[in-house]
Design a protein around this motif. Structure first.
Motif, PDB file in Angstrom:
ATOM      1  N   UNK A  77    -129.043 -21.353 154.504  1.00 15.48           N
ATOM      2  CA  UNK A  77    -130.392 -21.005 154.940  1.00 15.48           C
ATOM      3  C   UNK A  77    -131.337 -22.186 154.798  1.00 15.48           C
ATOM      4  N   UNK A  78    -131.361 -22.809 153.637  1.00 15.07           N
ATOM      5  CA  UNK A  78    -132.266 -23.931 153.391  1.00 15.07           C
ATOM      6  C   UNK A  78    -131.616 -25.235 153.842  1.00 15.07           C
ATOM      7  N   UNK A  79    -132.402 -26.283 154.040  1.00 16.11           N
ATOM      8  CA  UNK A  79    -131.822 -27.575 154.394  1.00 16.11           C
ATOM      9  C   UNK A  79    -130.768 -28.046 153.381  1.00 16.11           C
ATOM     10  N   UNK A  80    -131.019 -27.825 152.093  1.00 17.20           N
ATOM     11  CA  UNK A  80    -130.065 -28.250 151.076  1.00 17.20           C
ATOM     12  C   UNK A  80    -128.778 -27.443 151.164  1.00 17.20           C
ATOM     13  N   UNK A  81    -128.894 -26.134 151.348  1.00 20.09           N
ATOM     14  CA  UNK A  81    -127.698 -25.300 151.480  1.00 20.09           C
ATOM     15  C   UNK A  81    -126.872 -25.728 152.688  1.00 20.09           C
ATOM     16  N   UNK A  82    -127.542 -25.945 153.815  1.00 12.82           N
ATOM     17  CA  UNK A  82    -126.828 -26.353 155.021  1.00 12.82           C
ATOM     18  C   UNK A  82    -126.095 -27.670 154.812  1.00 12.82           C
ATOM     19  N   UNK A  83    -126.764 -28.623 154.173  1.00  7.77           N
ATOM     20  CA  UNK A  83    -126.138 -29.911 153.926  1.00  7.77           C
ATOM     21  C   UNK A  83    -124.959 -29.802 152.981  1.00  7.77           C
ATOM     22  N   UNK A  84    -125.131 -29.033 151.908  1.00  5.21           N
ATOM     23  CA  UNK A  84    -124.054 -28.880 150.925  1.00  5.21           C
ATOM     24  C   UNK A  84    -122.840 -28.191 151.547  1.00  5.21           C
ATOM     25  N   UNK A  85    -123.071 -27.173 152.375  1.00  7.67           N
ATOM     26  CA  UNK A  85    -121.964 -26.449 153.010  1.00  7.67           C
ATOM     27  C   UNK A  85    -121.225 -27.348 153.991  1.00  7.67           C
ATOM     28  N   UNK A  86    -121.975 -28.131 154.772  1.00  8.58           N
ATOM     29  CA  UNK A  86    -121.320 -29.059 155.694  1.00  8.58           C
ATOM     30  C   UNK A  86    -120.502 -30.095 154.920  1.00  8.58           C
ATOM     31  N   UNK A  87    -121.063 -30.606 153.836  1.00  8.27           N
ATOM     32  CA  UNK A  87    -120.366 -31.601 153.029  1.00  8.27           C
ATOM     33  C   UNK A  87    -119.070 -31.043 152.458  1.00  8.27           C
ATOM     34  N   UNK A  88    -119.133 -29.866 151.850  1.00  9.66           N
ATOM     35  CA  UNK A  88    -117.953 -29.301 151.198  1.00  9.66           C
ATOM     36  C   UNK A  88    -116.922 -28.812 152.219  1.00  9.66           C
ATOM     37  N   UNK A  89    -117.383 -28.388 153.391  1.00  6.84           N
ATOM     38  CA  UNK A  89    -116.433 -28.018 154.444  1.00  6.84           C
ATOM     39  C   UNK A  89    -115.653 -29.247 154.889  1.00  6.84           C
ATOM     40  N   UNK A  90    -116.347 -30.362 155.057  1.00  9.32           N
ATOM     41  CA  UNK A  90    -115.678 -31.603 155.450  1.00  9.32           C
ATOM     42  C   UNK A  90    -114.697 -32.042 154.368  1.00  9.32           C
ATOM     43  N   UNK A  91    -115.082 -31.927 153.129  1.00  8.74           N
ATOM     44  CA  UNK A  91    -114.170 -32.294 152.042  1.00  8.74           C
ATOM     45  C   UNK A  91    -112.953 -31.376 152.009  1.00  8.74           C
ATOM     46  N   UNK A  92    -113.170 -30.092 152.268  1.00  8.19           N
ATOM     47  CA  UNK A  92    -112.047 -29.158 152.301  1.00  8.19           C
ATOM     48  C   UNK A  92    -111.053 -29.555 153.386  1.00  8.19           C
ATOM     49  N   UNK A  93    -111.576 -30.018 154.518  1.00  9.67           N
ATOM     50  CA  UNK A  93    -110.698 -30.451 155.607  1.00  9.67           C
ATOM     51  C   UNK A  93    -109.966 -31.736 155.241  1.00  9.67           C
ATOM     52  N   UNK A  94    -110.696 -32.726 154.800  1.00  8.65           N
ATOM     53  CA  UNK A  94    -110.094 -34.034 154.536  1.00  8.65           C
ATOM     54  C   UNK A  94    -109.149 -33.996 153.347  1.00  8.65           C
ATOM     55  N   UNK A  95    -109.580 -33.381 152.263  1.00  5.86           N
ATOM     56  CA  UNK A  95    -108.839 -33.463 151.003  1.00  5.86           C
ATOM     57  C   UNK A  95    -107.735 -32.423 150.869  1.00  5.86           C
ATOM     58  N   UNK A  96    -107.756 -31.390 151.702  1.00  6.01           N
ATOM     59  CA  UNK A  96    -106.750 -30.342 151.524  1.00  6.01           C
ATOM     60  C   UNK A  96    -106.139 -29.887 152.843  1.00  6.01           C
TER      61      UNK A  96
END
Length: 215
Positions: A87-106
């Motif tokens: 919902x918030x800019x920080x939440x959106x950024x954190x979710x995008x970051x962790x989704x990318x890490x989930x893809x790359x790292x696992x």
């Protein structure tokens, strides 16, 4: 909407879970693309998605969206609660970051292991394999599991305090790990406990119940 996918694929599972969470399953027609027969690499399918990957969303106007994250962002904007992208800019950024890490790292690392260090989809589809690279990516995925375990020792979900598409991406990693018989280390207690909680969600439980077809 049409979604081109394969019912037991770990990447299609991500979008199916998102659809279930958003109560949009009844609005979608699923079109199976047989991975084992290489239908995702045919000229007809490549015209829909240059990358030759699943899933792909086709809209009523004939346009296409590929990549799980892009499709989930679209679905999240299409329907209301619950939000999967923040919902918030920080939440959106954190979710995008962790989704990318989930893809790359696992998730993507397990995919490379599958396609290069195992028989993969078979000799008719796997035209090139590099076993050493596949094994390196397997080890990367195992390290990634420990990373997410450390994350979940500090917070209840992958990207913070709420379920999001980052959690769905790691669930996809679990689905892929199970398919290729890549065990999750018992040392990853927080990660394993998180996955037990995730299986309580109807959207996840329905995907895990799908039995792979014989090929």
């Amino acid at each position: 909407m049409k979604i081109y996918d394969w019912p037991t694929g770990p990447y299609p599972a991500r979008v199916r879970i998102a659809l279930a969470e958003k109560n949009l399953l009844s609005d979608v027609e699923f079109v199976p693309i047989n991975l084992w027969k290489g239908e995702h690499k045919t000229p007809g399918f490549l015209a829909k998605n240059y990358s030759g990957t699943l899933p792909v969303l086709e809209l009523d106007d004939g346009s296409f969206l590929a990549e799980c994250t892009a499709i989930t962002v679209y679905l999240d904007a299409l329907a209301g609660e619950p939000t999967l992208t923040g919902r918030t800019p920080l939440e959106k950024g954190a979710i995008q970051m962790m989704t990318k890490r989930a893809e790359i790292e696992m998730l993507d690392a397990i995919s490379v292991y599958f396609h290069h260090a195992t028989p993969g989809l078979g000799p008719d589809v796997e035209v090139y394999q590099n076993r050493e690279w596949g094994l390196r990516q397997r080890d990367k995925a195992l390290r990634g599991m420990h990373y997410f375990d450390a994350v979940l020792r500090k917070q209840p979900f992958i990207a913070g305090e709420a379920f999001s598409m980052a959690d769905i991406a790691v669930i996809g990693g679990f689905i892929f790990a199970t398919a290729v018989k890549l065990p999750i280390s018992q040392e990853c207690e927080a990660l394993l406990a998180w996955f037990v909680r995730m299986q309580e969600r109807p959207s996840v439980r329905a995907q895990l119940a799908i039995v792979p077809p014989k090929h």
